[in-house]
Scaffold this active site. Structure first.
Site, short mmCIF file in Angstrom:
data_model
loop_
_atom_site.label_atom_id
_atom_site.label_comp_id
_atom_site.label_asym_id
_atom_site.label_seq_id
_atom_site.Cartn_x
_atom_site.Cartn_y
_atom_site.Cartn_z
N HIS A 101 0.81 -1.22 0.00
CA HIS A 101 0.00 0.00 0.00
C HIS A 101 0.85 1.27 0.00
O HIS A 101 0.33 2.36 -0.19
CB HIS A 101 -0.98 -0.01 1.18
CG HIS A 101 -0.37 0.24 2.52
ND1 HIS A 101 -0.06 -0.76 3.41
CD2 HIS A 101 -0.02 1.39 3.15
CE1 HIS A 101 0.44 -0.25 4.52
NE2 HIS A 101 0.47 1.06 4.38
N ASP A 131 0.21 -7.57 1.31
CA ASP A 131 0.64 -6.20 1.56
C ASP A 131 2.16 -6.10 1.66
O ASP A 131 2.70 -5.41 2.51
CB ASP A 131 -0.02 -5.62 2.82
CG ASP A 131 0.04 -4.10 2.87
OD1 ASP A 131 0.23 -3.49 1.80
OD2 ASP A 131 -0.08 -3.52 3.96
N SER A 206 4.52 2.30 8.17
CA SER A 206 4.26 1.17 7.28
C SER A 206 5.50 0.82 6.47
O SER A 206 6.12 1.69 5.85
CB SER A 206 3.11 1.50 6.33
OG SER A 206 1.91 1.66 7.02
#
Length: 458
Positions: A101, A131, A206
């Site tokens: 993402h 992911d 992230s």
């Protein structure tokens, strides 16, 4: 007074300065993370990604008649979206892991090292479900983190989360491993398998590193569970074993992550179900459906069997099963422990990709068709797996309804079963039926659990 003077003199001498040493044990490490941070942070990078977002078009904007009232959507320029995240260097030659993402849809990716050097990165392999994304930069002799065996991680271990939260710069936070085998808590499509930590993780973290007290990577920070958008002490990291599987496929030249295909579905065994089948303690995954071409079928696993472990590691959910198989990898054999008729038994299953046979025969109907742009595919095990179709699905899958077919009721993902009462199983049969240009059509489609009749006139 004398003790104070002696202490002052001691601190001023080189001899006492030499007595300040790097912690040599875990107990000493708990007193200070400074040496660990100095060792690990150079391998964590900041990632700046630019995404060209295409403007979304409504069905009315796609319709040739109504387009005049909304303007030409093709004339609207794509919007530029900037994404900020983190990444971890895994090899000296520039292999980097981050989240899908963060970089999966990016057109321009810049990687900034802790020493402020910047590089342009390219995506080698990306997977939305897990992911994860593997990047490559052209550099050598880079600092990097070793991967730790995820099955050795235990709840209660001290960990550090390193990343770039909120874009403020590289930041380190500490916590513990607060849970293992968490399914569906992170990003992607809920097919993940995660390590849970209370180390503060915020937007921008992230793709950053979750490391142990020896500087080994145990996971890639991916998401948080929060109502406010800030860290509430429930964060999720993708285990390092899965990261290692991604790196191996990326180095092998794969452009997308290939998962082994189970070809079966199941449900967790609760206490009531376990009592009824004589399984104590409750656990495992009971097989509720199975494809005839499944490698588990070839190994003798049948509906009603309970799978309790893969290579000795317990599994209780479908996500755990997918994770265990993904870590083992395609072409390898897995030792599956099953429970049947009151007894446990180990069977060997060869892990394969979903068979792409018979050929898909993908086809897009041309301009002269009554439904131009309708894109179709024959159904086989690979198509079934990719689109989450029932194992017994038959017919022709609508991959893309195009611009015209939605006006008569078609949607992406529909399965065309019959046209004017005649069953269809191949895209060419659908094309030929529409090429007849009859006055009216009665099309039977399967949409999820519903069977619908689409009737339209030409």
């Amino acid at each position: 007074m004398l003790r104070t003077i002696l202490l002052t003199l001691c601190l001023a001498t080189p001899l006492c300065a030499e007595q300040v040493k790097i912690p040599q044990s875990r107990a000493e490490m708990q007193l200070s993370f400074v040496p660990l941070v100095k060792q690990a942070t150079p391998a964590v990078v900041n990632i700046y990604a630019r995404i060209m977002a295409e403007p979304q078009r409504t069905p009315l904007q796609r319709d040739p008649f109504f387009r005049r009232f909304f303007g030409d959507p093709e004339a609207v320029k794509p919007r530029v979206q900037n994404s900020l995240g983190s990444g971890v260097i895994l090899s000296s030659d520039g292999i980097i892991v981050s989240n899908h993402h963060v970089v999966g849809m990016a057109t321009d990716i810049r990687v900034a090292l802790s020493d402020r050097r910047e590089y342009t990165a390219r995506v080698l392999l990306a997977d939305e479900d897990s992911d994860l994304a593997i990047l490559k930069i052209d550099a050598e002799d880079l600092p990097h983190l070793p991967l730790r065996d995820s099955d050795t991680v235990e709840v209660g271990e001290l960990v550090l989360a390193i990343g770039n939260p909120f874009g403020v710069g590289q930041t380190v936070s500490s916590g513990i491993v607060s849970g293992l085998a968490r399914s569906g808590g992170g990003g992607g499509s809920g097919r993940g398998y995660y390590i849970q930590t209370d180390a503060p993780i915020n937007p921008g973290n992230s793709g950053g590193a979750l490391i142990d007290t020896e500087g080994r990577l145990i996971g890639i920070n991916t998401s948080i569970l929060s109502r406010s958008g800030g860290s509430n002490g429930i964060g999720f990291a993708i285990p390092a074993d899965l990261v290692g599987a991604f790196v191996a496929q990326a180095r092998a030249g794969k452009g997308y992550f290939e998962r082994p295909w189970a070809g079966m579905r199941g449900q967790p065994v609760d206490s009531d179900l376990a009592l009824s089948i004589g399984l104590d303690p409750p656990g495992g995954l009971i097989v509720s459906d199975r494809h005839d071409a499944s490698p588990f079928a070839a190994a003798g696993v049948d509906v009603g069997d309970v799978i309790t472990a893969v290579n000795g590691q317990p599994v209780n959910t479908a996500s755990e099963m997918v994770y265990r198989m993904s870590v083992i990898g395609l072409g390898k054999a897995a030792r599956i422990t099953r429970f049947r008729d009151g007894a446990f038994e180990d069977v060997e299953v060869l892990l394969i990709a979903a068979p792409d046979d018979p050929p898909r025969e993908e086809m897009q109907l041309g301009r002269r068709s009554i439904l131009p742009g309708l894109t179709l595919s024959r159904i086989n095990p690979a198509v079934t797996a990719a689109n989450n179709l029932p194992f017994d699905a038959e017919g022709v899958l609508v991959l893309d309804a195009g611009d015209v077919a939605p006006r008569v009721g078609f949607r992406d993902g529909d399965v065309i079963l019959a046209i004017n009462g005649a069953s269809v199983t191949r895209p060419a049969e659908v094309r030929d039926a529409f090429d007849l240009r009859l006055r009216g059509y009665d099309v039977t489609v399967q949409r999820g659990a519903r069977r619908l009749a689409l009737r339209f006139r030409v």
